[in-house]
Structures are given as C-alpha cells and as structure tokens.
Design an enzyme around this catalytic site. Structure first.
Site, short mmCIF file in Angstrom:
data_model
loop_
_atom_site.label_atom_id
_atom_site.label_comp_id
_atom_site.label_asym_id
_atom_site.label_seq_id
_atom_site.Cartn_x
_atom_site.Cartn_y
_atom_site.Cartn_z
N ASN A 151 -6.87 21.19 -13.82
CA ASN A 151 -6.42 22.65 -14.42
C ASN A 151 -5.18 22.95 -15.30
OD1 ASN A 151 -5.49 23.54 -12.38
ND2 ASN A 151 -5.93 25.31 -12.85
N LYS A 174 -0.12 11.68 -6.17
CA LYS A 174 -0.80 11.93 -6.49
C LYS A 174 -1.77 12.45 -7.86
CE LYS A 174 -5.67 12.07 -5.74
NZ LYS A 174 -5.84 12.73 -6.70
N GLY A 227 -4.63 23.34 -5.61
CA GLY A 227 -6.53 22.71 -5.78
C GLY A 227 -7.19 23.81 -4.83
N SER A 228 -8.53 23.07 -4.55
CA SER A 228 -9.28 24.46 -3.75
C SER A 228 -8.46 24.45 -2.20
CB SER A 228 -10.88 23.65 -4.27
OG SER A 228 -10.61 22.28 -3.32
N GLY A 232 -7.36 22.25 0.65
CA GLY A 232 -6.00 22.79 1.31
C GLY A 232 -6.69 22.67 2.57
N GLU A 249 -1.42 25.79 -2.15
CA GLU A 249 -1.82 26.98 -3.37
C GLU A 249 -3.16 26.46 -3.76
OE1 GLU A 249 2.99 27.69 -5.46
OE2 GLU A 249 1.48 26.26 -6.07
N CYS A 283 -6.16 29.54 -11.52
CA CYS A 283 -6.23 29.72 -10.48
C CYS A 283 -5.89 31.78 -10.85
CB CYS A 283 -5.52 29.13 -9.22
SG CYS A 283 -3.85 29.30 -9.90
N GLU A 382 -14.37 32.02 -5.87
CA GLU A 382 -13.73 31.78 -7.27
C GLU A 382 -15.23 31.50 -7.83
OE1 GLU A 382 -11.29 28.43 -6.52
OE2 GLU A 382 -10.01 29.72 -8.22
P1 NAD Z 1 -9.50 19.93 -5.76
O1 NAD Z 1 -9.02 20.49 -3.93
O2 NAD Z 1 -11.27 19.14 -6.48
O3 NAD Z 1 -8.55 18.84 -6.27
C1 NAD Z 1 -6.75 18.82 -6.29
C2 NAD Z 1 -6.12 17.40 -5.52
O4 NAD Z 1 -6.62 17.41 -4.43
C3 NAD Z 1 -7.12 16.14 -6.17
O5 NAD Z 1 -6.13 15.25 -6.51
C4 NAD Z 1 -7.73 15.82 -5.57
O6 NAD Z 1 -7.79 14.57 -5.85
C5 NAD Z 1 -7.09 15.85 -4.61
N1 NAD Z 1 -8.40 15.90 -3.44
C6 NAD Z 1 -9.09 16.10 -3.26
N2 NAD Z 1 -10.27 15.74 -1.97
C7 NAD Z 1 -9.06 15.60 -0.79
C8 NAD Z 1 -9.00 14.90 0.09
N3 NAD Z 1 -9.49 14.73 1.07
N4 NAD Z 1 -7.16 14.91 0.45
C9 NAD Z 1 -6.61 14.91 0.17
N5 NAD Z 1 -6.07 15.62 -1.29
C10 NAD Z 1 -7.75 15.54 -2.11
O7 NAD Z 1 -9.17 20.85 -6.71
P2 NAD Z 1 -9.70 20.73 -8.49
O8 NAD Z 1 -10.73 21.06 -8.74
O9 NAD Z 1 -8.55 19.76 -8.99
O10 NAD Z 1 -8.52 21.99 -9.09
C11 NAD Z 1 -9.57 23.82 -8.65
C12 NAD Z 1 -8.09 24.40 -7.66
O11 NAD Z 1 -7.45 24.79 -7.71
C13 NAD Z 1 -9.22 25.93 -8.08
O12 NAD Z 1 -10.05 26.19 -6.24
C14 NAD Z 1 -8.42 26.43 -8.34
O13 NAD Z 1 -8.29 28.07 -8.33
C15 NAD Z 1 -7.15 26.19 -7.88
N6 NAD Z 1 -5.55 25.89 -8.15
C16 NAD Z 1 -5.00 26.82 -7.57
C17 NAD Z 1 -3.37 27.27 -7.95
C18 NAD Z 1 -2.34 28.39 -7.62
O14 NAD Z 1 -1.42 27.66 -7.62
N7 NAD Z 1 -3.24 28.68 -6.29
C19 NAD Z 1 -3.26 26.98 -9.12
C20 NAD Z 1 -4.17 25.45 -9.84
C21 NAD Z 1 -5.58 25.49 -9.40
#
Ligand code: NAD
Length: 480
Positions: A151, A174, A227-228, A232, A249, A283, A382
């Site tokens: 995002n 990555k 990420g999600s 996490g 985060e 986020c 969310e």
């Molecule tokens: P996601 O968790 O699907 O992916 C994020 C990253 O993690 C990607 O690079 C993905 O390839 C990687 N990933 C996926 N599975 C993994 C695993 N098993 N081990 C290690 N890495 C893995 O999230 P998304 O869909 O890309 O992003 C959206 C989410 O991010 C939303 O929930 C949003 O709220 C959150 N977000 C949070 C913040 C914050 O600062 N709090 C900022 C931006 C986005």
C-alpha cells in the site's frame, strides 16, 4: 517484456528458481508492467550471507558518514519524485498526486534518519563505586530483514532501510509481490547514492517462501515488518524460534469520534480525506465514524456530499481523485463487508458497488454506510477499502466503549471543542496515536506505531526507531 532481477552483494542476479511472475496494473489488469523474480530460499540465503559479510565494515563506518549516503539518497528521491511516482501509480493504483507525495515524504524521513546517524548517543551514569565509570553505549543490531506491504511501496521500505543504515545495520529487503517495480527503482537510487555491496540486498518473491525463509533465519537479527496482523503473527512465531527481534506494524480499525465538534464541515473534510486516500488502503485510514446522535444527521449529510465528489478512475488521469484497489481479492473483500453490513440492517448512503463501467480495473465506489451495528464485522474489523461505516451514540462513555471494542489499536481521531472530553478520550482510547481535531495523518519525524493487534516492538519513524535497530552494551571502567 522486461525481466527484472534481484540485487545481491552489489550485483543484479537472476533468481535461482528461474521463475518470473507478471506485475500488473490494477487500473487495467491486462497491462503487464514487467516480469519479476519468484525467488527461492537459496536467493534469500545468498542475500543474508552478503548482508552478514558486509555488516562488520558497514558498522565501522562513522555514523555521520553513513548519514551522508542517506542525504544523497533523500536528494535522489526528491529528484525522482515524478518518474518514481508514476511507476508507483502504475503498479499500485493510487493517484499521481498521492504517489509523488509519498516519494517526497520518503525523502523527508530518509533525511531525518540521516541526522539520526549523528545522534546515536548512549548515556553515562553515576557510579556506585568511586573510581568506576559506567557507560551505556549503543551498537548496531546486525542483519535486518525488511518486509514491506504494497500500500505504501516507497515510504514503507525507506522507513525501514534508512534507519537500519543510519544505525549501522545491513539489510535484506523483501517487497510485497504486488509492488516489486518501485522496489527495484529504490535500489537503483540507493546504488546511485553510493551503497557499498552487500549493505542492502533485494530479494523479490512470495511471502510464504521469501518472507518466511527470511523470518526463520537465525542469521537475521531483526525483522521489521509492515503488513497484516495474520502475517505479523507468523513472523513473530518464526523469529521467536531463534529469539530474533521484531518490529511489527500491523492493521488498524481507526475511529473518528465526533462529539461537540468545533466545526462539522472541517471534521467531515478531515474524515473523508483520511478515509478515502489510497482508496482506503492505509493502515491509519479512518474506517468508522462514531458520532453523537445530535450531530449524526448533519455530519452524515456533509460526508456523503464530499464522498460523491470523489472521482474514481485511473490514477494516471489528472482529474482522478481515487484510484482502483490493488487486486481483485480486495474488491471482493470490500463487497463482502458491505453485503454483510446490509444484511445486518445497515443502509448504503452512497457507493456500495463495483464500477464496471470504468473497465476491467479493480474499481470500487467510495461507500458510506449508516445504521451500522457496533458489533458487526464492518464496525470492528479492518476493511482496507473505501468503505466508511457511521455509528451514532448517546454518550462519551458509549463512544469510548465502541472505539475500544476491536482487537486493533493503531490510531484514532476525536473532534470536539470540549477540552475535558478531548483529554478524556486521549487517556481512555486504546491506540498508539491519538489525533485531536485532526485526521489520522502522521508526521515524518514523529514516532509511529500501534498497540494491541496493531503492533509489536519499537515505534518506527522519529527517535524511537533506534530502539529497534540498535542494541545496548554496558561498559564499566575502573580508572586508577
Ligand atoms: P500482508 O501481510 O499480506 O503482506 C505484507 C508483506 O508480508 C508482503 O511483502 C508479503 O509478501 C509478506 N508475507 C506474506 N506472508 C508472509 C510470511 N508467511 N512470512 C513473511 N512474510 C510474509 O499485508 P498486505 O496485504 O501487503 O498489506 C496490508 C496490511 O498491511 C493491512 O493489514 C494494513 O493495515 C497493514 N499495514 C500496516 C501499516 C502500519 O504501519 N501499521 C502500514 C501499512 C500497512
């Protein structure tokens, strides 16, 4: 069709798997922007080895010198705001203005971190023993795994790479599978800024292979992840096996509470901007409004009027004010939330549908819902899309209870002219960042993070970033 490569130990390298996947434009999924590596564990291991090998020398480079590299990088980001912003719009979908703004924001954050490289101070403590000096110094953590989402594909990696470098760490980066092109561009700028081989390595590929392998590696001292919450948790579990440090985060369900607002028009403007920027895929997006019954009607009318003015389309067009969602899956998620909300009694005031008339892109109409039940999924989970539920309440206590009735705790906004109410909210709301009479926009030098299921580990941005990227060492010195 151009094939892009990983960047490991100062060289562009083809992935060990030999597999490449297409990167598409979410405004026109038939347009393939390039072919990007679907790397394997071998590539990750090579990148970790390179980062490890470069680590000793890089941490010996004086902090202010490391800062100079970041200053050059920040200048390059500014200079490249237009072309990099265009790439960002093409692969992520957000409108050009937001993309260029993101690149410029990344430059400001990098510049702040360049300064931090000269402020990696420790402390000197008074000693219990005469003739013994006590010092706490900071050392770099080592090899950092940086895993970012799609995002904010420019500012999020920079928010990880810049403090890592300032603090003397080396990095394996990555990026999200949906936004690898901006990652390649960032690497090119880092190289132009003078990056030594092995100090930052880029490995593209899936989360389940590249991300997971990186998180499991005991040679990686810290994983910074955005990420999600579900991902996490997986990363936290993997890193725990080797006691790796994490900075997570995660998601949010950020409320705007409106109660005796000083100016409903201003509050509505802030709410709409914070809810629909990046098509709600932020986020910190405001993703529910909790408003007093007395103000609900008027506030809702203004919000709906503003939302109807949003022009959805290809982010590259100058008149577009909201782009597509990143993927078909996110389109389906938004639809499902809205359908469920309707089934449980909510009313769609505007939007609530795909915009198929705009072509094959993942376009969803900005949506406002009223009559939303506080315990329904649309009010508590969310959505990560352009959907804004409105909930009306009788009292400040009810507003606080609803606000906190979610597993998340990232950001919240409160619009009120009553200073007592404002301070009561600031104290009672469970969130990492509270905005009073202000949308959920953060600043480039201010700590950023969440509580509950929204985050774990040190807040990023600003002075707190060092707490993740550095470790303490205590020195006792007897002087004769
Ligand atoms: P996601 O968790 O699907 O992916 C994020 C990253 O993690 C990607 O690079 C993905 O390839 C990687 N990933 C996926 N599975 C993994 C695993 N098993 N081990 C290690 N890495 C893995 O999230 P998304 O869909 O890309 O992003 C959206 C989410 O991010 C939303 O929930 C949003 O709220 C959150 N977000 C949070 C913040 C914050 O600062 N709090 C900022 C931006 C986005």
């Amino acid at each position: 069709m151009e094939q892009y490569r990983n960047y490991i130990n100062g060289k562009w390298r083809t992935p060990s798997t030999g597999v490449y996947v297409p990167n598409i434009n979410p405004a026109d999924p038939d347009e393939v922007l390039g072919m990007f590596p679907q790397s394997g564990g071998i590539d990750v291991d090579q990148a970790i080895s390179a980062a490890l090998a470069a680590s000793c020398e890089w941490q010996r480079v004086p902090g202010p010198e490391r800062g100079k590299l970041l200053l050059r990088f920040a200048d390059l980001l500014d200079q490249h705001a237009a072309p990099l912003g265009k790439i960002l719009t093409k692969e992520q979908g957000k409108v050009l203005k937001e993309s260029a703004g993101e690149v410029k924001r990344a430059a400001v954050e990098a510049r702040f971190m360049a300064g931090e490289a000269s402020r990696l101070s420790g402390e000197t403590l008074p000693s219990e023993v005469q003739g013994v000096w006590v010092q706490v110094i900071r050392e770099s953590l080592g090899v950092i795994g940086a895993i970012s989402p799609w995002n904010f594909p420019v500012v999020t990696p920079v928010r990880k790479i810049a403090p890592a470098l300032a603090c003397g760490n080396t990095v394996v980066f990555k990026p999200a599978s949906d936004t690898p092109w901006t990652a390649v561009y960032l690497m090119e700028l880092l190289i132009e800024a003078g990056l030594p081989p092995g100090v930052v390595n880029l490995v593209m590929g899936s989360g389940s292979v590249v991300g997971q392998h990186l998180s499991e590696s005991s040679a990686v001292n810290g994983i910074t992840f955005t990420g999600s919450t579900a991902t996490g948790r997986r990363i936290y579990t993997a890193a725990a096996q080797h006691l790796g440090r994490v900075q997570l985060e995660l998601g949010g369900k950020n409320a705007a509470v409106v109660m005796d607002a000083p100016n409903l028009e201003e509050a509505a403007k802030e709410i709409v901007a914070a809810a629909f920027a990046a098509s709600g895929q932020r986020c910190t997006a405001i993703s529910r409004v909790i408003v007093s019954k007395a103000e609900a009607g008027r506030l809702t009318d203004i919000i709906v009027e503003l939302v109807r003015q949003i022009k959805v389309g290809d982010g590259l067009s100058s008149d577009t004010t909201m782009g597509p969602l990143i993927s078909h899956a996110r389109l389906e998620t938004a639809e499902e939330f809205v359908r469920n909300a309707e089934n449980s009694g909510a009313r769609i005031l505007t939007g609530g549908k795909r915009l198929t008339e705009l072509g094959k892109g993942f376009f969803y109409a900005p949506t406002v819902l009223r009559g939303v039940k506080p315990d329904s999924p649309v009010a508590r989970e969310e959505i990560f899309g352009p959907v804004l539920p409105i909930i009306s309440v009788e009292s400040i206590e009810e507003a606080v209870t609803i606000c906190n009735d979610t597993s998340y705790g990232l950001a919240a906004s409160v619009f009120t002219r009553d200073i007592d109410k404002a301070m009561e909210f600031a104290g009672e709301i469970q969130a990492g960042m509270i905005h009073l009479n202000h949308g959920t926009a953060s600043q480039a030098h201010v700590p950023f993070g969440g509580v509950k299921a929204s985050g774990q580990g040190a807040f990023s941005i600003g002075s707190t970033a060092k707490d993740f990227y550095m470790t303490n060492k205590v020195i006792y010195l007897r002087v004769s």
